[in-house]
Motif scaffolding. Structure first.
Motif, PDB file in Angstrom:
ATOM      1  N   GLY A 279       0.791  -1.225   0.000  1.00  0.00           N
ATOM      2  CA  GLY A 279       0.000   0.000   0.000  1.00  0.00           C
ATOM      3  C   GLY A 279       0.823   1.276   0.000  1.00  0.00           C
ATOM      4  O   GLY A 279       0.283   2.357   0.220  1.00  0.00           O
ATOM      5  N   ILE A 280       2.131   1.164  -0.264  1.00  0.00           N
ATOM      6  CA  ILE A 280       2.976   2.356  -0.134  1.00  0.00           C
ATOM      7  C   ILE A 280       2.472   3.511  -0.988  1.00  0.00           C
ATOM      8  O   ILE A 280       2.252   4.618  -0.502  1.00  0.00           O
ATOM      9  CB  ILE A 280       4.448   2.046  -0.496  1.00  0.00           C
ATOM     10  CG1 ILE A 280       5.092   1.109   0.535  1.00  0.00           C
ATOM     11  CG2 ILE A 280       5.260   3.351  -0.574  1.00  0.00           C
ATOM     12  CD1 ILE A 280       6.539   0.757   0.248  1.00  0.00           C
ATOM     13  N   CYS A 281       2.256   3.252  -2.286  1.00  0.00           N
ATOM     14  CA  CYS A 281       1.910   4.357  -3.190  1.00  0.00           C
ATOM     15  C   CYS A 281       0.649   5.075  -2.728  1.00  0.00           C
ATOM     16  O   CYS A 281       0.542   6.298  -2.835  1.00  0.00           O
ATOM     17  CB  CYS A 281       1.787   3.872  -4.625  1.00  0.00           C
ATOM     18  SG  CYS A 281       0.664   2.485  -4.848  1.00  0.00           S
ATOM     19  N   THR A 282      -0.304   4.306  -2.208  1.00  0.00           N
ATOM     20  CA  THR A 282      -1.564   4.931  -1.817  1.00  0.00           C
ATOM     21  C   THR A 282      -1.444   5.667  -0.481  1.00  0.00           C
ATOM     22  O   THR A 282      -2.109   6.658  -0.263  1.00  0.00           O
ATOM     23  CB  THR A 282      -2.686   3.887  -1.703  1.00  0.00           C
ATOM     24  OG1 THR A 282      -2.247   2.834  -0.846  1.00  0.00           O
ATOM     25  CG2 THR A 282      -3.022   3.298  -3.052  1.00  0.00           C
ATOM     26  N   TYR A 283      -0.573   5.157   0.386  1.00  0.00           N
ATOM     27  CA  TYR A 283      -0.451   5.794   1.697  1.00  0.00           C
ATOM     28  C   TYR A 283       0.429   7.041   1.653  1.00  0.00           C
ATOM     29  O   TYR A 283       0.213   7.976   2.428  1.00  0.00           O
ATOM     30  CB  TYR A 283       0.077   4.784   2.730  1.00  0.00           C
ATOM     31  CG  TYR A 283      -0.964   3.754   3.148  1.00  0.00           C
ATOM     32  CD1 TYR A 283      -2.240   3.754   2.591  1.00  0.00           C
ATOM     33  CD2 TYR A 283      -0.683   2.795   4.104  1.00  0.00           C
ATOM     34  CE1 TYR A 283      -3.184   2.816   2.965  1.00  0.00           C
ATOM     35  CE2 TYR A 283      -1.630   1.852   4.495  1.00  0.00           C
ATOM     36  CZ  TYR A 283      -2.879   1.876   3.917  1.00  0.00           C
ATOM     37  OH  TYR A 283      -3.824   0.947   4.300  1.00  0.00           O
ATOM     38  N   VAL A 284       1.430   7.036   0.781  1.00  0.00           N
ATOM     39  CA  VAL A 284       2.260   8.252   0.671  1.00  0.00           C
ATOM     40  C   VAL A 284       1.622   9.263  -0.283  1.00  0.00           C
ATOM     41  O   VAL A 284       2.110  10.376  -0.419  1.00  0.00           O
ATOM     42  CB  VAL A 284       3.716   7.945   0.228  1.00  0.00           C
ATOM     43  CG1 VAL A 284       4.388   6.984   1.205  1.00  0.00           C
ATOM     44  CG2 VAL A 284       3.784   7.433  -1.197  1.00  0.00           C
ATOM     45  N   CYS A 285       0.539   8.869  -0.935  1.00  0.00           N
ATOM     46  CA  CYS A 285      -0.113   9.757  -1.907  1.00  0.00           C
ATOM     47  C   CYS A 285      -0.929  10.822  -1.187  1.00  0.00           C
ATOM     48  O   CYS A 285      -1.731  10.494  -0.318  1.00  0.00           O
ATOM     49  CB  CYS A 285      -1.030   8.957  -2.827  1.00  0.00           C
ATOM     50  SG  CYS A 285      -1.907  10.003  -4.012  1.00  0.00           S
ATOM     51  N   PRO A 286      -0.747  12.093  -1.554  1.00  0.00           N
ATOM     52  CA  PRO A 286      -1.509  13.134  -0.863  1.00  0.00           C
ATOM     53  C   PRO A 286      -2.981  13.195  -1.263  1.00  0.00           C
ATOM     54  O   PRO A 286      -3.770  13.846  -0.580  1.00  0.00           O
ATOM     55  CB  PRO A 286      -0.788  14.419  -1.268  1.00  0.00           C
ATOM     56  CG  PRO A 286      -0.148  14.116  -2.569  1.00  0.00           C
ATOM     57  CD  PRO A 286       0.199  12.646  -2.542  1.00  0.00           C
ATOM     58  N   THR A 287      -3.363  12.529  -2.350  1.00  0.00           N
ATOM     59  CA  THR A 287      -4.762  12.619  -2.775  1.00  0.00           C
ATOM     60  C   THR A 287      -5.528  11.305  -2.623  1.00  0.00           C
ATOM     61  O   THR A 287      -6.741  11.286  -2.839  1.00  0.00           O
ATOM     62  CB  THR A 287      -4.886  13.067  -4.250  1.00  0.00           C
ATOM     63  OG1 THR A 287      -4.309  12.063  -5.085  1.00  0.00           O
ATOM     64  CG2 THR A 287      -4.184  14.388  -4.492  1.00  0.00           C
ATOM     65  N   CYS A 288      -4.853  10.213  -2.280  1.00  0.00           N
ATOM     66  CA  CYS A 288      -5.578   8.953  -2.079  1.00  0.00           C
ATOM     67  C   CYS A 288      -6.409   9.068  -0.802  1.00  0.00           C
ATOM     68  O   CYS A 288      -5.917   9.508   0.227  1.00  0.00           O
ATOM     69  CB  CYS A 288      -4.603   7.784  -1.959  1.00  0.00           C
ATOM     70  SG  CYS A 288      -4.176   7.054  -3.545  1.00  0.00           S
ATOM     71  N   HIS A 289      -7.658   8.655  -0.872  1.00  0.00           N
ATOM     72  CA  HIS A 289      -8.543   8.888   0.265  1.00  0.00           C
ATOM     73  C   HIS A 289      -9.323   7.657   0.682  1.00  0.00           C
ATOM     74  O   HIS A 289     -10.301   7.752   1.428  1.00  0.00           O
ATOM     75  CB  HIS A 289      -9.523  10.020  -0.066  1.00  0.00           C
ATOM     76  CG  HIS A 289     -10.347   9.751  -1.294  1.00  0.00           C
ATOM     77  ND1 HIS A 289     -11.439   8.936  -1.278  1.00  0.00           N
ATOM     78  CD2 HIS A 289     -10.203  10.172  -2.570  1.00  0.00           C
ATOM     79  CE1 HIS A 289     -11.950   8.865  -2.500  1.00  0.00           C
ATOM     80  NE2 HIS A 289     -11.211   9.597  -3.309  1.00  0.00           N
ATOM     81  N   CYS A 290      -8.942   6.478   0.210  1.00  0.00           N
ATOM     82  CA  CYS A 290      -9.720   5.295   0.552  1.00  0.00           C
ATOM     83  C   CYS A 290      -9.591   4.970   2.038  1.00  0.00           C
ATOM     84  O   CYS A 290      -8.533   5.139   2.620  1.00  0.00           O
ATOM     85  CB  CYS A 290      -9.264   4.097  -0.267  1.00  0.00           C
ATOM     86  SG  CYS A 290      -9.741   4.265  -1.989  1.00  0.00           S
ATOM     87  N   PHE A 291     -10.683   4.522   2.602  1.00  0.00           N
ATOM     88  CA  PHE A 291     -10.608   4.123   3.998  1.00  0.00           C
ATOM     89  C   PHE A 291     -11.513   2.928   4.277  1.00  0.00           C
ATOM     90  O   PHE A 291     -12.353   2.551   3.473  1.00  0.00           O
ATOM     91  CB  PHE A 291     -10.916   5.291   4.946  1.00  0.00           C
ATOM     92  CG  PHE A 291     -12.289   5.895   4.822  1.00  0.00           C
ATOM     93  CD1 PHE A 291     -13.384   5.356   5.484  1.00  0.00           C
ATOM     94  CD2 PHE A 291     -12.478   7.052   4.065  1.00  0.00           C
ATOM     95  CE1 PHE A 291     -14.647   5.941   5.393  1.00  0.00           C
ATOM     96  CE2 PHE A 291     -13.740   7.640   3.961  1.00  0.00           C
ATOM     97  CZ  PHE A 291     -14.825   7.083   4.624  1.00  0.00           C
ATOM     98  N   ASP A 292     -11.272   2.351   5.442  1.00  0.00           N
ATOM     99  CA  ASP A 292     -12.058   1.229   5.919  1.00  0.00           C
ATOM    100  C   ASP A 292     -12.718   1.686   7.219  1.00  0.00           C
ATOM    101  O   ASP A 292     -12.231   2.612   7.874  1.00  0.00           O
ATOM    102  CB  ASP A 292     -11.129   0.034   6.172  1.00  0.00           C
ATOM    103  CG  ASP A 292     -11.901  -1.272   6.333  1.00  0.00           C
ATOM    104  OD1 ASP A 292     -13.137  -1.252   6.218  1.00  0.00           O
ATOM    105  OD2 ASP A 292     -11.254  -2.304   6.589  1.00  0.00           O
ATOM    106  N   ILE A 293     -13.808   1.061   7.572  1.00  0.00           N
ATOM    107  CA  ILE A 293     -14.459   1.357   8.849  1.00  0.00           C
ATOM    108  C   ILE A 293     -14.524   0.046   9.637  1.00  0.00           C
ATOM    109  O   ILE A 293     -14.930  -0.973   9.088  1.00  0.00           O
ATOM    110  CB  ILE A 293     -15.880   1.928   8.637  1.00  0.00           C
ATOM    111  CG1 ILE A 293     -15.807   3.251   7.875  1.00  0.00           C
ATOM    112  CG2 ILE A 293     -16.594   2.101   9.972  1.00  0.00           C
ATOM    113  CD1 ILE A 293     -17.170   3.842   7.526  1.00  0.00           C
ATOM    114  N   ASN A 294     -14.073   0.076  10.863  1.00  0.00           N
ATOM    115  CA  ASN A 294     -14.050  -1.137  11.666  1.00  0.00           C
ATOM    116  C   ASN A 294     -14.436  -0.831  13.101  1.00  0.00           C
ATOM    117  O   ASN A 294     -14.313   0.307  13.543  1.00  0.00           O
ATOM    118  CB  ASN A 294     -12.638  -1.736  11.671  1.00  0.00           C
ATOM    119  CG  ASN A 294     -12.378  -2.584  10.448  1.00  0.00           C
ATOM    120  OD1 ASN A 294     -13.063  -3.564  10.219  1.00  0.00           O
ATOM    121  ND2 ASN A 294     -11.398  -2.196   9.654  1.00  0.00           N
TER     122      ASN A 294
END
Lengths: 342, 280, 317
Positions: A240-255
């Motif tokens: 998940g590196i690219c998505t986590y270091v990305c300033p515009t990626c916004h996906c999330f999970d709810i738990n």
């Protein structure tokens, strides 16, 4: 927009005065990484950094955010406790133009149609001070998206280092509050400074390898299947590196976190479309079953979907994913493949 | 004042549990704060997020029609972690509901038309919200003939048997066709897959809208059959199921191309569906 | 030249249909970076390069081809070859489906160290090695450097410069010329309990749970990973010190006795967590306790914690 300058010698005094009033988040060195963190001393701030390891999105959309507390007595009596207040007012200092733009790109996701309370409140209570780049990194490509490395767009106050002064651009009403932290410390005179800023802009732009996006969106609009996706996907580790270091990626999970005695909390945390289980349904069906679909989804999001949906760029050319991808999957090379009809 | 929080569920109480099949139960729920019904106002085809506090949330379509006031029904198939827990719940227990989410069946566009519902397995659950909406006395005159074609693996796997064999056939100008996949002792109804039964019935596309939901493989063959019978892409409406978390277009999980199923779907016409990449 | 040897070897293998494709190195975005290249046809062989920066361990990519009737050529250095043993021993990927193209290696340059002194932002045009010196010819200039000053940390302790397993070896065997003194592990062992705890708390706090360390790891080869499971939910998805610590410790124990010490976990970590040091502590302890070698170094030696012998002393029972 009001403009002026502040002398370098009084610059830290001004920041100090701001820090007296608000928690100050700024780039600091932390165990070898440059990160946006709450500053203990103004002197700890790194002013000449290239890019922070992690983007500033964490300030508005923390990696893990407690949403509410749960007291559940055997599913018969339920109490939910929502936080009265998500955050106090704070100042985020030293944001480069690419990251400023990324905040503007996240805004429509979280603040339009079902406004997200957590993001909205953090955004409302954060004053953003931008800082022009004075040098570019080999991985920078903001200019591809029409962003100048000295743009103030997205900041409340924007600073540009020019010789013994900082050019101060008070961009928003809210910015006035920061500019006034020490009355009289900002001089209204900007003679020569704007010309100097223009010169700096050209200098830094000259250091950036220009990536021409002409035609890229059109190719992606017309073609969902392209051989390049398989070519790049086979190199991908699926981390998940690219998505986590990305300033515009916004996906999330709810738990839910559950202590076992009915007391717990619901939280959300970053998630990544690169993970194999991201779209896998409870019954086992997965609309994006292999790395090819997942890699394609991420780059389509950056180069097409976000634009389609919000009419603002989904990538700001910060280069973090280029720097951090363990297998050197480089969005600039993908853009070039798209243009080359690969 | 704190901003409104769309991610905070309303507490609701389960008032009735109906065993539909060995792995499907229908839960009737009522908001603990009756005022919530005034703002909830779902339309046929919309979905909600059901919470079991301490376990998590799942996206479930609302199976009851908005014409039935003061309660909501959700038919839930036991497939995963959350649905297994909810299957153990009994009347009186409390859950969370937030929503309603997504678009809805285009019931305005359907006015004056004959309707053909095609469902398979648990896929009848979202269709039922529209069927009961259309069959409600206050709406019935707005729609033409109603036909319902429904199939399941076996007779035991048929959901809403009280509707299929009792309530719906008694409605004026309404016909129900039921099929099961394999022959079975004591079953004198139709045997065969839904798409095959559909071709057998060969319903005339004239002035008709079809609404279909079921397992992906059934949908695929139903859509093919309908096109073969001459239905236009606008006459075919379907509803999709994708993994969702937030339900409000933010968590990024249910996208198909630039669309988020949770806000732009789950209902699509075949024409809209064909414009989307095949990632569902 | 190694690059030419790689190309001619792969060309021959592809022409004679002895392999379906090869996983090798291609040029990366800059002089200090390589990118995996998947070469399926003779026409694509041109993409293959060799670089003094060829750090990536390519062995695990075969896992995208489980249960396929396939033969995959993989270019491996000494350290990477231990991963081949790992995947074979764990019965993840059969030996006969590998065609191991071994590259004897005297050390790989650390691009972060080199970039401090030289401009690596151009393309790597060519390089030559003369004794201890490397001359990097890049599009931004030619740089001469002493290799010994710029190697990856792991190369200073490499005990298998020649791959331990190969079907073809491209070059002369390099006799082991270094020993592993575990100085990095000892430095942490020497801390007090409180200091150790502070040190690892600091490291685990940084973790962003991207799972790059797991995904790159050849010992992390489970079909369903415990960290992806919602039921039972052993480790929550929340990124906080408690869950992060659980993640790293579970992983360290899970690969204990199987970690081949290729160092990729530390390399890929975007937050600079020395993940590999945890695993090396395990290896060091196991060497001391059971007189074994680094996993993967000796193909005859199975995973020490997964091996049962009737004459085991069972002192703890």
């Amino acid at each position: 927009m009001r403009k002026g300058y502040i002398l370098k010698e009084s610059f830290k005094t001004w920041l100090g005065a701001i820090k007296e009033k608000f928690p100050l988040i700024a780039p600091v060195q932390d165990d070898g990484l440059t990160l946006f963190k709450e500053v203990e001393k103004v002197d700890d701030i790194v002013l000449d950094y290239g890019i922070t390891r992690m983007p500033p999105k964490d300030l508005f959309f923390p990696q893990t955010e407690k949403m509410f507390r749960i007291k559940n007595k055997n599913n018969v009596a339920i109490e939910l406790e929502s936080p009265e207040k998500v955050t106090d007012e704070l100042v985020l200092f030293g944001v480069h133009s690419c990251d400023l733009k990324s905040i503007l790109a996240l805004d429509p996701v979280f603040t339009t149609r079902f406004p997200d309370r957590y993001y909205q409140e953090r955004r409302d209570k954060t004053y953003v001070i931008g800082l022009s780049c004075t040098k570019a990194l080999p991985t920078c490509f903001c200019t591809a998206y029409g962003i100048n490395p000295t743009d103030a767009d997205g900041a409340d106050v924007h600073l540009t280092e020019l010789g013994d002064k900082y050019l101060v651009e008070v961009v928003t009403e809210r910015g006035e509050k920061l500019a006034a932290a020490i009355p009289g410390i900002i001089f209204e005179d900007t003679t020569n400074l704007e010309a100097e800023k223009a010169k700096l802009t050209e200098k830094v732009k000259g250091e950036i390898k220009f990536i021409d996006l002409t035609g890229v969106k059109e190719v992606l609009d017309e073609n969902f299947e392209l051989p390049l996706w398989e070519k790049w996907a086979q190199k991908c580790l699926g981390c998940g590196i690219c998505t986590y270091v990305c300033p515009t990626c916004h996906c999330f999970d709810i738990n839910d976190f559950n202590r076992g005695d009915g007391v717990g909390e619901r939280f959300r945390c970053w998630d990544s479309c690169m993970f194999s289980d991201f779209t896998r349904m409870a019954g086992g069906h997965n609309p994006r079953p292999t790395k090819k679909e997942r890699v394609r989804n991420r780059f389509m999001h950056k180069l097409k979907y976000h634009l389609d949906r919000y009419n603002i760029v989904g990538c700001v050319g910060c280069g973090r994913c280029v720097q951090r991808c363990p297998e050197n999957i480089d969005i600039r090379a993908i853009i070039s493949d798209i243009k080359g009809g690969v | 004042m704190a901003l409104e929080n769309p991610l905070l569920p309303h507490i609701a109480t389960i008032t009735k549990v109906i065993d539909e099949t060995p792995d499907v139960k229908t839960f009737q729920m009522v908001f603990d704060d009756p005022g919530v019904f005034d703002v909830f106002k779902q339309k046929p085809g919309q979905v909600a997020q059901i919470s079991i506090f301490g376990v998590g949330e799942a996206t479930i379509s609302i199976t009851s029609s908005p014409t039935r006031k003061g309660m909501l029904e959700f038919s839930i198939k036991k497939v995963g972690r959350l649905t297994s827990v909810i299957h153990q719940m009994e009347p009186g227990m409390k859950v969370g509901i937030r929503g309603p989410y997504g678009n809805h069946f285009p019931y305005e566009m359907m006015k004056g038309k004959d309707l053909l519902f095609i469902g398979g397995g648990i896929g009848l659950a979202p269709l039922r919200s529209l069927i009961d909406f259309v069959l409600a006395p206050e709406n019935r005159q707005d729609y033409g003939k109603v036909e319902i074609l429904y199939g399941a693996r076996s007779s035991a796997d048929l959901c809403f048997k009280y509707d299929l064999f009792d309530n719906w056939p008694r409605q004026p100008d309404t016909k129900v066709y039921v099929t099961i996949d394999r022959p079975e002792e004591g079953w004198d109804g139709h045997v065969g897959f839904v798409p095959a039964y559909l071709e057998e019935l060969n319903p005339n596309p004239q002035n008709k809208v079809t609404i279909t939901c079921g397992p992906p493989i059934m949908i695929k063959f139903v859509l093919q059959a309908l096109e073969k019978m001459g239905y236009s892409e606008d006459q075919v409406v379907t509803t999709l199921e994708l993994k969702m978390k937030c339900g409000i277009g933010k968590c990024g999980r249910c996208n198909i191309g630039s669309k988020f199923v949770c806000v732009d779907g789950p209902v699509f016409t075949l024409r809209e569906l064909k414009k989307l990449p095949p990632e569902f | 030249m190694l690059k030419e040897k790689i190309k001619s070897t792969v060309t021959e293998l592809l022409e004679n249909k002895r392999i379906d494709f090869v996983i090798g190195y291609g040029a990366g975005s800059d002089a200090g970076t390589v990118r995996p290249a998947f070469v399926k046809s003779v026409e694509e062989v041109e993409q293959l390069i060799w670089s003094p920066f060829a750090v990536n361990n390519l062995a695990k990519f075969v896992m995208d081809h489980l249960y396929e009737n396939i033969k995959i050529g993989v270019i491996v250095k000494g350290c990477d070859s231990r991963s081949v043993i790992r995947l074979v021993q764990d019965k993840v990927f059969p030996r006969e489906n590998f065609y191991v193209i071994g590259v004897p290696c005297k050390g790989i340059l650390d691009k972060n160290k080199v970039a401090k002194d030289f401009d690596l932002s151009g393309d790597l045009v060519d390089f030559t090695e003369q004794g201890d010196e490397v001359i990097l010819k890049t599009s931004k200039g030619e740089f001469k450097l002493r290799k010994e000053d710029y190697l990856l940390d792991k190369c200073y302790r490499c005990e298998t410069p020649t791959p331990v397993v190969y079907d073809v070896l491209l070059g002369e065997e390099v006799a082991p010329f270094r020993t592993d003194d575990y100085e990095d592990v000892k430095a942490i062992e020497n801390l007090s309990v409180e200091e150790k705890s502070r040190y690892w708390d600091k490291q685990f706090e940084k973790c962003i749970r991207c799972y790059a360390c797991r995904n790159v790891c050849s010992a992390c080869n489970c079909r369903d990973c415990v960290f992806d499971m919602a039921e039972p939910n052993w480790v929550g998805k929340a990124a906080n010190l408690s869950e992060n610590t659980a993640f790293h410790l579970i992983r360290a124990w899970h690969v204990a006795g199987r970690c081949v010490d290729c160092g990729e976990c530390s390399r890929v970590c975007p937050m600079g967590i020395p993940v590999n040091t945890l695993n090396r502590k395990m290896i060091k302890d196991m060497k001391e306790l059971f007189a074994v070698e680094t996993p993967g170094k000796n193909p005859e030696q199975g995973p020490v914690l997964g091996t049962f012998r009737t004459d085991d002393p069972e002192e703890f029972m």
